[in-house]
Scaffold this active site. Structure first.
Site, PDB file in Angstrom:
ATOM      1  N   THR A 139       0.818  -1.213   0.000  1.00 31.35           N
ATOM      2  CA  THR A 139       0.000   0.000   0.000  1.00 31.35           C
ATOM      3  C   THR A 139       0.853   1.265   0.000  1.00 31.35           C
ATOM      4  O   THR A 139       1.995   1.241   0.457  1.00 31.35           O
ATOM      5  CB  THR A 139      -0.905  -0.025   1.255  1.00 31.35           C
ATOM      6  OG1 THR A 139      -1.449   1.264   1.479  1.00 31.35           O
ATOM      7  CG2 THR A 139      -0.114  -0.377   2.517  1.00 31.35           C
ATOM      8  N   ASP A 140       0.240   2.361  -0.438  1.00 33.52           N
ATOM      9  CA  ASP A 140       0.938   3.653  -0.374  1.00 33.52           C
ATOM     10  C   ASP A 140       1.005   4.194   1.059  1.00 33.52           C
ATOM     11  O   ASP A 140       1.736   5.136   1.340  1.00 33.52           O
ATOM     12  CB  ASP A 140       0.258   4.691  -1.288  1.00 33.52           C
ATOM     13  CG  ASP A 140      -1.200   4.980  -0.937  1.00 33.52           C
ATOM     14  OD1 ASP A 140      -1.760   4.295  -0.049  1.00 33.52           O
ATOM     15  OD2 ASP A 140      -1.784   5.899  -1.553  1.00 33.52           O
ATOM     16  N   GLU A 141       0.218   3.570   1.975  1.00 30.76           N
ATOM     17  CA  GLU A 141       0.148   4.108   3.337  1.00 30.76           C
ATOM     18  C   GLU A 141       1.472   3.954   4.091  1.00 30.76           C
ATOM     19  O   GLU A 141       1.686   4.605   5.111  1.00 30.76           O
ATOM     20  CB  GLU A 141      -1.007   3.457   4.109  1.00 30.76           C
ATOM     21  CG  GLU A 141      -2.324   3.664   3.377  1.00 30.76           C
ATOM     22  CD  GLU A 141      -3.573   3.330   4.180  1.00 30.76           C
ATOM     23  OE1 GLU A 141      -3.520   3.349   5.410  1.00 30.76           O
ATOM     24  OE2 GLU A 141      -4.603   3.064   3.547  1.00 30.76           O
ATOM     25  N   TYR A 165      -1.794  -0.544  11.021  1.00 30.63           N
ATOM     26  CA  TYR A 165      -1.927  -1.209   9.713  1.00 30.63           C
ATOM     27  C   TYR A 165      -0.731  -0.886   8.818  1.00 30.63           C
ATOM     28  O   TYR A 165      -0.049  -1.781   8.319  1.00 30.63           O
ATOM     29  CB  TYR A 165      -3.231  -0.781   9.022  1.00 30.63           C
ATOM     30  CG  TYR A 165      -3.248  -1.085   7.530  1.00 30.63           C
ATOM     31  CD1 TYR A 165      -3.207  -2.396   7.078  1.00 30.63           C
ATOM     32  CD2 TYR A 165      -3.295  -0.051   6.582  1.00 30.63           C
ATOM     33  CE1 TYR A 165      -3.203  -2.685   5.708  1.00 30.63           C
ATOM     34  CE2 TYR A 165      -3.304  -0.333   5.219  1.00 30.63           C
ATOM     35  CZ  TYR A 165      -3.251  -1.648   4.788  1.00 30.63           C
ATOM     36  OH  TYR A 165      -3.238  -1.929   3.437  1.00 30.63           O
ATOM     37  N   LYS A 169       2.340  -3.277   7.378  1.00 33.34           N
ATOM     38  CA  LYS A 169       2.600  -3.451   5.940  1.00 33.34           C
ATOM     39  C   LYS A 169       4.032  -3.020   5.614  1.00 33.34           C
ATOM     40  O   LYS A 169       4.714  -3.658   4.811  1.00 33.34           O
ATOM     41  CB  LYS A 169       1.610  -2.643   5.097  1.00 33.34           C
ATOM     42  CG  LYS A 169       0.187  -3.165   5.088  1.00 33.34           C
ATOM     43  CD  LYS A 169       0.028  -4.561   4.488  1.00 33.34           C
ATOM     44  CE  LYS A 169       0.258  -4.594   2.988  1.00 33.34           C
ATOM     45  NZ  LYS A 169      -0.058  -5.940   2.425  1.00 33.34           N
TER      46      LYS A 169
HETATM   47  P1  NAD Z   1      -9.307  -7.599   2.325  1.00 32.92           P
HETATM   48  O1  NAD Z   1      -9.279  -7.327   3.798  1.00 32.92           O
HETATM   49  O2  NAD Z   1     -10.560  -7.346   1.561  1.00 32.92           O
HETATM   50  O3  NAD Z   1      -8.916  -9.115   2.056  1.00 32.92           O
HETATM   51  C1  NAD Z   1      -7.897  -9.780   2.733  1.00 32.92           C
HETATM   52  C2  NAD Z   1      -7.983 -11.263   2.441  1.00 32.92           C
HETATM   53  O4  NAD Z   1      -6.905 -11.908   3.132  1.00 32.92           O
HETATM   54  C3  NAD Z   1      -9.280 -11.908   2.962  1.00 32.92           C
HETATM   55  O5  NAD Z   1      -9.773 -12.806   2.001  1.00 32.92           O
HETATM   56  C4  NAD Z   1      -8.832 -12.634   4.215  1.00 32.92           C
HETATM   57  O6  NAD Z   1      -9.629 -13.780   4.510  1.00 32.92           O
HETATM   58  C5  NAD Z   1      -7.406 -13.016   3.859  1.00 32.92           C
HETATM   59  N1  NAD Z   1      -6.559 -13.206   5.042  1.00 32.92           N
HETATM   60  C6  NAD Z   1      -6.452 -12.373   6.116  1.00 32.92           C
HETATM   61  N2  NAD Z   1      -5.584 -12.896   7.012  1.00 32.92           N
HETATM   62  C7  NAD Z   1      -5.122 -14.050   6.473  1.00 32.92           C
HETATM   63  C8  NAD Z   1      -4.178 -15.019   6.902  1.00 32.92           C
HETATM   64  N3  NAD Z   1      -3.559 -14.914   8.091  1.00 32.92           N
HETATM   65  N4  NAD Z   1      -3.925 -16.084   6.102  1.00 32.92           N
HETATM   66  C9  NAD Z   1      -4.562 -16.212   4.903  1.00 32.92           C
HETATM   67  N5  NAD Z   1      -5.470 -15.330   4.465  1.00 32.92           N
HETATM   68  C10 NAD Z   1      -5.737 -14.266   5.233  1.00 32.92           C
HETATM   69  O7  NAD Z   1      -8.095  -6.761   1.745  1.00 32.92           O
HETATM   70  P2  NAD Z   1      -7.923  -6.093   0.311  1.00 32.92           P
HETATM   71  O8  NAD Z   1      -8.497  -4.725   0.352  1.00 32.92           O
HETATM   72  O9  NAD Z   1      -8.364  -7.057  -0.724  1.00 32.92           O
HETATM   73  O10 NAD Z   1      -6.345  -5.932   0.249  1.00 32.92           O
HETATM   74  C11 NAD Z   1      -5.514  -6.950  -0.315  1.00 32.92           C
HETATM   75  C12 NAD Z   1      -4.073  -6.506  -0.216  1.00 32.92           C
HETATM   76  O11 NAD Z   1      -3.895  -5.280  -0.921  1.00 32.92           O
HETATM   77  C13 NAD Z   1      -3.611  -6.236   1.221  1.00 32.92           C
HETATM   78  O12 NAD Z   1      -2.311  -6.736   1.357  1.00 32.92           O
HETATM   79  C14 NAD Z   1      -3.641  -4.728   1.339  1.00 32.92           C
HETATM   80  O13 NAD Z   1      -2.686  -4.288   2.270  1.00 32.92           O
HETATM   81  C15 NAD Z   1      -3.289  -4.304  -0.069  1.00 32.92           C
HETATM   82  N6  NAD Z   1      -3.824  -3.005  -0.505  1.00 32.92           N
HETATM   83  C16 NAD Z   1      -5.148  -2.700  -0.337  1.00 32.92           C
HETATM   84  C17 NAD Z   1      -5.633  -1.475  -0.809  1.00 32.92           C
HETATM   85  C18 NAD Z   1      -7.091  -1.126  -0.688  1.00 32.92           C
HETATM   86  O14 NAD Z   1      -7.462   0.006  -1.007  1.00 32.92           O
HETATM   87  N7  NAD Z   1      -7.970  -2.031  -0.289  1.00 32.92           N
HETATM   88  C19 NAD Z   1      -4.767  -0.576  -1.431  1.00 32.92           C
HETATM   89  C20 NAD Z   1      -3.420  -0.914  -1.590  1.00 32.92           C
HETATM   90  C21 NAD Z   1      -2.968  -2.149  -1.134  1.00 32.92           C
HETATM   91  P1  TYD Z   2     -10.822   3.743   4.305  1.00 35.26           P
HETATM   92  O1  TYD Z   2     -11.766   3.257   3.242  1.00 35.26           O
HETATM   93  O2  TYD Z   2     -10.919   3.120   5.662  1.00 35.26           O
HETATM   94  O3  TYD Z   2      -9.349   3.625   3.690  1.00 35.26           O
HETATM   95  P2  TYD Z   2      -7.925   4.167   4.288  1.00 35.26           P
HETATM   96  O4  TYD Z   2      -8.111   4.611   5.685  1.00 35.26           O
HETATM   97  O5  TYD Z   2      -7.067   2.951   4.174  1.00 35.26           O
HETATM   98  O6  TYD Z   2      -7.512   5.279   3.375  1.00 35.26           O
HETATM   99  O7  TYD Z   2     -11.024   5.312   4.467  1.00 35.26           O
HETATM  100  C1  TYD Z   2     -10.857   6.201   3.381  1.00 35.26           C
HETATM  101  C2  TYD Z   2     -10.997   7.604   3.916  1.00 35.26           C
HETATM  102  O8  TYD Z   2     -12.348   7.789   4.362  1.00 35.26           O
HETATM  103  C3  TYD Z   2     -10.126   7.884   5.133  1.00 35.26           C
HETATM  104  O9  TYD Z   2      -9.645   9.220   5.055  1.00 35.26           O
HETATM  105  C4  TYD Z   2     -11.063   7.727   6.311  1.00 35.26           C
HETATM  106  C5  TYD Z   2     -12.405   8.157   5.752  1.00 35.26           C
HETATM  107  N1  TYD Z   2     -13.595   7.483   6.345  1.00 35.26           N
HETATM  108  C6  TYD Z   2     -14.674   8.269   6.795  1.00 35.26           C
HETATM  109  O10 TYD Z   2     -14.656   9.505   6.719  1.00 35.26           O
HETATM  110  N2  TYD Z   2     -15.755   7.617   7.316  1.00 35.26           N
HETATM  111  C7  TYD Z   2     -15.819   6.248   7.446  1.00 35.26           C
HETATM  112  O11 TYD Z   2     -16.833   5.722   7.977  1.00 35.26           O
HETATM  113  C8  TYD Z   2     -14.713   5.475   6.954  1.00 35.26           C
HETATM  114  C9  TYD Z   2     -14.728   3.982   7.042  1.00 35.26           C
HETATM  115  C10 TYD Z   2     -13.631   6.140   6.406  1.00 35.26           C
END
Ligand code: NAD
Ligand code: TYD
Length: 360
Positions: A139-141, A165, A169
């Site tokens: 992630t970019d975070e 988080y 990461k």
């Molecule tokens: P998500 O929470 O929707 O899915 C995570 C998946 O991992 C689930 O299916 C869960 O069951 C599985 N999981 C969790 N713990 C596990 C373990 N110990 N062993 C095996 N499986 C396990 O997450 P996502 O949004 O799909 O993100 C996927 C990846 O992309 C993550 O690594 C996240 O850090 C990264 N990412 C997410 C975003 C975003 O905006 N969602 C952006 C950039 C990077």
């Molecule tokens: P989120 O989807 O949790 O992603 P991330 O924190 O990883 O960027 O949140 C996106 C943005 O929205 C973040 O600035 C927090 C804000 N947010 C709200 O304002 N209300 C909410 O209920 C949630 C879940 C997030």
């Protein structure tokens, strides 16, 4: 055969769909199957990939990446040519309430996976060894928070994670880097901005707002609503991962983003307007009337923005969706997929809403 950890989650699940659609578009006579290795936590949902499981193109192993025996067995049985590592605890607010699981899965779990992969990879014949890839999805975070005037995150921006988080990461990214540097493992890392799209668990901003609005519930905007995220449609991220897998230089990291910086309040307003158009409220009021400013997230990062020039120039990837086109697809998807939504709204999801929003 490729192995996908976290393939029943939001991005991993979309990736499975993308993988097969992409091969179909390329007209390949035989599709390369996938093994999904997923613990099926609250965020994992096999329904997301049910059609591929039924068709036998995808196989699901329900196990924890920290369970080394399970990982070893899966690698020995399926002999993947690549591992795509999506599995993680992924929600910042949950990491604030309980960081332990984030350290366990994101750091200890990634370490376990790397260790077993190192053994597996070490025993391969030379040609196979050179072709193997471990692609870590991050992630970019990890780069922390930007001010309004800072330049966007590049691959050389120093790490400065601010939440449990993002710190977990960042730890996993460092481990992946070390396994390349020390053991020569052919790793690739992608650091992507906020994704949105179908199958997104409704604890995250966009799906939460859509579903709350449809139920006439308050739309909880944290703080002043002026935090900025750089939104990317999930399928654009999936395509970036496919291209990095094919063309990325091992040991490198690639930032993925859509140059789509938007304030939270504008995201929420756009969703409201889209819903006014597609599903007007019975009493004629606007969805925006549901917007409620609530107590801010502790340590809330102000702004994320990605500089995607490296992946654009080296790999040739560019996003195909604008925020306008991507949000239209997303809102429509949530309006049309009640069955999927019902399966994720379990008791544990309701408990989460009570825990996170009660004190705001
Ligand atoms: P998500 O929470 O929707 O899915 C995570 C998946 O991992 C689930 O299916 C869960 O069951 C599985 N999981 C969790 N713990 C596990 C373990 N110990 N062993 C095996 N499986 C396990 O997450 P996502 O949004 O799909 O993100 C996927 C990846 O992309 C993550 O690594 C996240 O850090 C990264 N990412 C997410 C975003 C975003 O905006 N969602 C952006 C950039 C990077
Ligand atoms: P989120 O989807 O949790 O992603 P991330 O924190 O990883 O960027 O949140 C996106 C943005 O929205 C973040 O600035 C927090 C804000 N947010 C709200 O304002 N209300 C909410 O209920 C949630 C879940 C997030």
């Amino acid at each position: 055969m490729i192995l996908i950890t976290g393939g029943a989650g939001f991005i991993g699940g979309n990736f499975v769909h993308h993988w097969f659609e992409r091969q179909a578009k390329l007209g390949l006579s035989e599709q390369e199957p996938v093994v999904v290795f997923d613990k099926l936590t609250y965020a994992g949902n096999p329904n997301t990939i049910a059609e591929h499981l039924k068709a036998g193109r995808a196989t699901l192993i329900q196990a924890d990446i920290a369970d080394r025996d399970a990982v070893r067995q899966a690698l020995a049985q399926y002999r993947p040519r690549a591992i795509l590592h999506f599995a993680a605890e992924s929600h910042v607010d949950r990491s604030i309430h309980g960081p332990g699981e984030f350290i366990q899965t994101n750091m200890v779990g990634t370490f376990s996976l790397l260790e077993e992969t190192r053994q597996y990879w070490g025993q391969m014949a030379e040609a196979e060894k050179a072709a193997f890839r471990f692609l870590h999805v991050s992630t970019d975070e990890v780069y922390g928070s930007l001010s309004d005037t800072d330049p966007a995150f590049s691959e050389t921006t120093p790490y400065a994670p601010n939440s449990p988080y993002s710190a977990s990461k960042a730890g996993s990214d460092h481990l992946v880097r070390a396994y390349h540097h020390t053991y020569g493992m052919p790793t690739l890392t992608t650091n992507c901005s906020n994704n949105y799209g179908p199958y997104h668990f409704p604890e995250k901003l966009i799906p939460l707002m859509i579903l709350n609005a449809l139920e006439g519930k308050p739309l909880p905007v944290y703080g002043d609503g002026l935090n900025i995220r750089d939104w990317l449609y999930v399928r654009d991220h999936c395509e970036a991962i496919c291209q990095v897998l094919e063309k990325g230089r091992t040991g490198e990291t690639y930032n993925v983003g859509g140059i789509n910086e938007i304030k939270n309040i504008d995201v929420v307003t756009t969703i409201c307007q889209k819903l006014d158009e597609l599903r007007p409220r019975a009493d004629g009021s606007k969805y925006e009337s549901l917007i409620t400013y609530v107590k801010d997230r502790p340590g809330h990062d102000r702004r994320y923005a990605i500089d995607p020039r490296k992946i654009q120039s080296e790999i040739g990837w560019a996003p195909s969706e604008t925020f306008e086109s991507g949000i239209n697809k997303t809102v429509s998807w949530y309006l049309e997929n009640n069955a999927w939504i019902d399966t994720v709204r379990s008791g544990s999801y309701r408990d989460w809403l009570a825990q996170n929003y009660a004190g705001r």
